[in-house]
Design a protein around this motif. Structure first.
Motif, PDB file in Angstrom:
ATOM      1  N   GLU A 151       0.859  -1.188   0.000  1.00  0.00           N
ATOM      2  CA  GLU A 151       0.000   0.000   0.000  1.00  0.00           C
ATOM      3  C   GLU A 151       0.891   1.232   0.000  1.00  0.00           C
ATOM      4  O   GLU A 151       1.210   1.772   1.056  1.00  0.00           O
ATOM      5  CB  GLU A 151      -0.921  -0.012   1.227  1.00  0.00           C
ATOM      6  CG  GLU A 151      -2.173   0.796   1.053  1.00  0.00           C
ATOM      7  CD  GLU A 151      -3.197   0.501   2.144  1.00  0.00           C
ATOM      8  OE1 GLU A 151      -4.310   1.002   2.046  1.00  0.00           O
ATOM      9  OE2 GLU A 151      -2.855  -0.229   3.104  1.00  0.00           O
ATOM     10  N   PRO A 152       1.344   1.676  -1.166  1.00  0.00           N
ATOM     11  CA  PRO A 152       2.349   2.734  -1.208  1.00  0.00           C
ATOM     12  C   PRO A 152       1.892   4.038  -0.577  1.00  0.00           C
ATOM     13  O   PRO A 152       0.768   4.489  -0.809  1.00  0.00           O
ATOM     14  CB  PRO A 152       2.620   2.909  -2.704  1.00  0.00           C
ATOM     15  CG  PRO A 152       1.459   2.298  -3.399  1.00  0.00           C
ATOM     16  CD  PRO A 152       0.953   1.222  -2.498  1.00  0.00           C
ATOM     17  N   SER A 156       7.085   5.792  -0.921  1.00  0.00           N
ATOM     18  CA  SER A 156       7.258   4.569  -1.710  1.00  0.00           C
ATOM     19  C   SER A 156       6.546   4.660  -3.055  1.00  0.00           C
ATOM     20  O   SER A 156       6.991   4.083  -4.054  1.00  0.00           O
ATOM     21  CB  SER A 156       6.766   3.348  -0.924  1.00  0.00           C
ATOM     22  OG  SER A 156       5.405   3.490  -0.557  1.00  0.00           O
ATOM     23  N   GLY A 157       5.446   5.410  -3.106  1.00  0.00           N
ATOM     24  CA  GLY A 157       4.747   5.612  -4.376  1.00  0.00           C
ATOM     25  C   GLY A 157       5.626   6.304  -5.396  1.00  0.00           C
ATOM     26  O   GLY A 157       5.587   6.003  -6.596  1.00  0.00           O
ATOM     27  N   ALA A 192      -7.784   7.371   1.188  1.00  0.00           N
ATOM     28  CA  ALA A 192      -6.424   7.882   1.407  1.00  0.00           C
ATOM     29  C   ALA A 192      -5.561   7.806   0.154  1.00  0.00           C
ATOM     30  O   ALA A 192      -4.767   8.714  -0.113  1.00  0.00           O
ATOM     31  CB  ALA A 192      -5.760   7.108   2.548  1.00  0.00           C
ATOM     32  N   SER A 193      -5.711   6.736  -0.627  1.00  0.00           N
ATOM     33  CA  SER A 193      -4.855   6.579  -1.804  1.00  0.00           C
ATOM     34  C   SER A 193      -5.082   7.688  -2.814  1.00  0.00           C
ATOM     35  O   SER A 193      -4.138   8.125  -3.497  1.00  0.00           O
ATOM     36  CB  SER A 193      -5.095   5.214  -2.462  1.00  0.00           C
ATOM     37  OG  SER A 193      -6.444   5.086  -2.898  1.00  0.00           O
ATOM     38  N   SER A 194      -6.310   8.166  -2.923  1.00  0.00           N
ATOM     39  CA  SER A 194      -6.580   9.244  -3.890  1.00  0.00           C
ATOM     40  C   SER A 194      -5.938  10.559  -3.442  1.00  0.00           C
ATOM     41  O   SER A 194      -5.501  11.359  -4.265  1.00  0.00           O
ATOM     42  CB  SER A 194      -8.084   9.422  -4.101  1.00  0.00           C
ATOM     43  OG  SER A 194      -8.704  10.055  -3.001  1.00  0.00           O
ATOM     44  N   ALA A 244      -0.860   1.507  -9.513  1.00  0.00           N
ATOM     45  CA  ALA A 244      -1.903   0.893  -8.687  1.00  0.00           C
ATOM     46  C   ALA A 244      -1.859   1.463  -7.274  1.00  0.00           C
ATOM     47  O   ALA A 244      -0.781   1.560  -6.672  1.00  0.00           O
ATOM     48  CB  ALA A 244      -1.712  -0.613  -8.637  1.00  0.00           C
ATOM     49  N   PRO A 245      -3.021   1.821  -6.696  1.00  0.00           N
ATOM     50  CA  PRO A 245      -3.033   2.392  -5.347  1.00  0.00           C
ATOM     51  C   PRO A 245      -2.702   1.379  -4.258  1.00  0.00           C
ATOM     52  O   PRO A 245      -2.389   1.762  -3.133  1.00  0.00           O
ATOM     53  CB  PRO A 245      -4.469   2.910  -5.195  1.00  0.00           C
ATOM     54  CG  PRO A 245      -5.266   2.072  -6.139  1.00  0.00           C
ATOM     55  CD  PRO A 245      -4.368   1.787  -7.295  1.00  0.00           C
TER      56      PRO A 245
END
Length: 304
Positions: A151-152, A156-157, A192-194, A244-245
């Motif tokens: 889950e970046p 890390s993303g 959160a990912s968005s 990918a999220p």
């Protein structure tokens, strides 16, 4: 798999005459699909191969193939851990340029790769980049990360995107478009990912690369839908890379395209000193070979 391999050769015809002296090490090579892919490597490239594993078991599998004996060697090891350690050691010694995972657990191999004292990690985060040939798109698209990063977060993303861009720049040799996938093309505060993707799109700058998100997959890959939704960004159904999220999204998307969309995949782990080919247990020899070709392009590009 011929379509993916053919597309790689179309983009890089020089691979068939590439006389760069590269060596691939196959970890726990006593496996039919591994040796079948090694046969392709020896027949279609100038690479040499080191086969690690139980010598008698490897020789037993080799009886079914006709490998040029001048192009490979066998180094006998007594355990999975020793095989993984030896592969990493060969890279450190400059004797191997690509690692191919054979009949060994991914965790066992990567444990040696990231070892702080004897490993070969080049970045804080290892990421998996899947490159798929999708027949309906008639093009290549990368998906990352569906294999390693659970889950970046923003840090890390950033590495996930940078590694995917590096692979696709070597492969496509053109300006790239990165779509940061989400459920919609707007930020959803409770997702959160968005929120992370919005920050990545604003703050991450890579030369000759457009990064947009959050973005839905239809706008990312279907020009007609991008137009119909009146999306005003620069990605208009023509993304080269899908971020990918989370690992579930990346993994499911890749497998769905393969199982139900006729896609073919090559994959490589980035973030170590050399590319690492880690395919699933069900992967064919062709998928392994396509992944090796992708790794060869990476090594060739880095040396220029």
């Amino acid at each position: 798999m011929a379509s993916l391999i053919n597309e790689i050769y179309r983009l890089h015809p020089e691979l068939k005459q590439d006389h760069t002296k590269l060596t691939m090490v196959a970890v726990n090579a006593a496996d039919d699909e591994v040796i079948k892919s090694v046969q392709q490597v020896i027949d279609e490239t100038t690479m040499n191969v080191i086969l690690l594993g139980d010598e008698k078991e490897i020789e037993s599998v080799l009886e079914n193939y006709s490998l040029d004996p001048s192009r490979y060697s066998i180094e006998s090891v007594s355990s999975d851990e020793e095989s993984a350690f030896k592969a990493v050691e060969l890279v450190r010694q400059g004797k191997a340029d690509i690692i191919l995972k054979g009949h060994i657990g991914t965790g066992t191999l990567l444990k040696q790769v990231v070892n702080k004292e004897t490993g070969i990690r080049d970045k804080d985060v290892l990421t998996h980049v899947a490159v798929l040939y999708v027949p309906t798109l008639k093009s290549l698209v990368a998906i990352s990360d569906g294999g390693l990063v659970l889950e970046p977060d923003e840090k890390s993303g950033k590495v996930v995107i940078e590694n995917a861009v590096k692979v696709m720049k070597h492969l496509l040799n053109k300006p790239l478009k990165v779509a940061l996938l989400s459920a919609a093309e707007q930020v959803i505060p409770k997702l959160a990912s968005s929120v992370i993707e919005e920050q990545l799109a604003k703050e991450l700058t890579i030369e000759n690369t457009i990064i947009e998100g959050p973005l839905s997959i239809d706008i990312s890959l279907v020009p007609d839908i991008a137009k119909e939704k009146d999306y005003r960004g620069e990605i208009q159904g023509d993304a080269d890379i899908l971020y990918a999220p989370d690992i579930s999204t990346g993994n499911i998307l890749s497998k769905a395209l393969i199982l139900f969309g006729g896609a073919q995949m090559a994959g490589v782990i980035m973030g170590a000193k050399v590319p690492i080919v880690v395919t699933s247990r069900s992967s064919s020899a062709d998928e392994k070979f396509a992944s090796v070709l992708l790794s060869q392009i990476m090594m060739k590009g880095d040396s220029q």
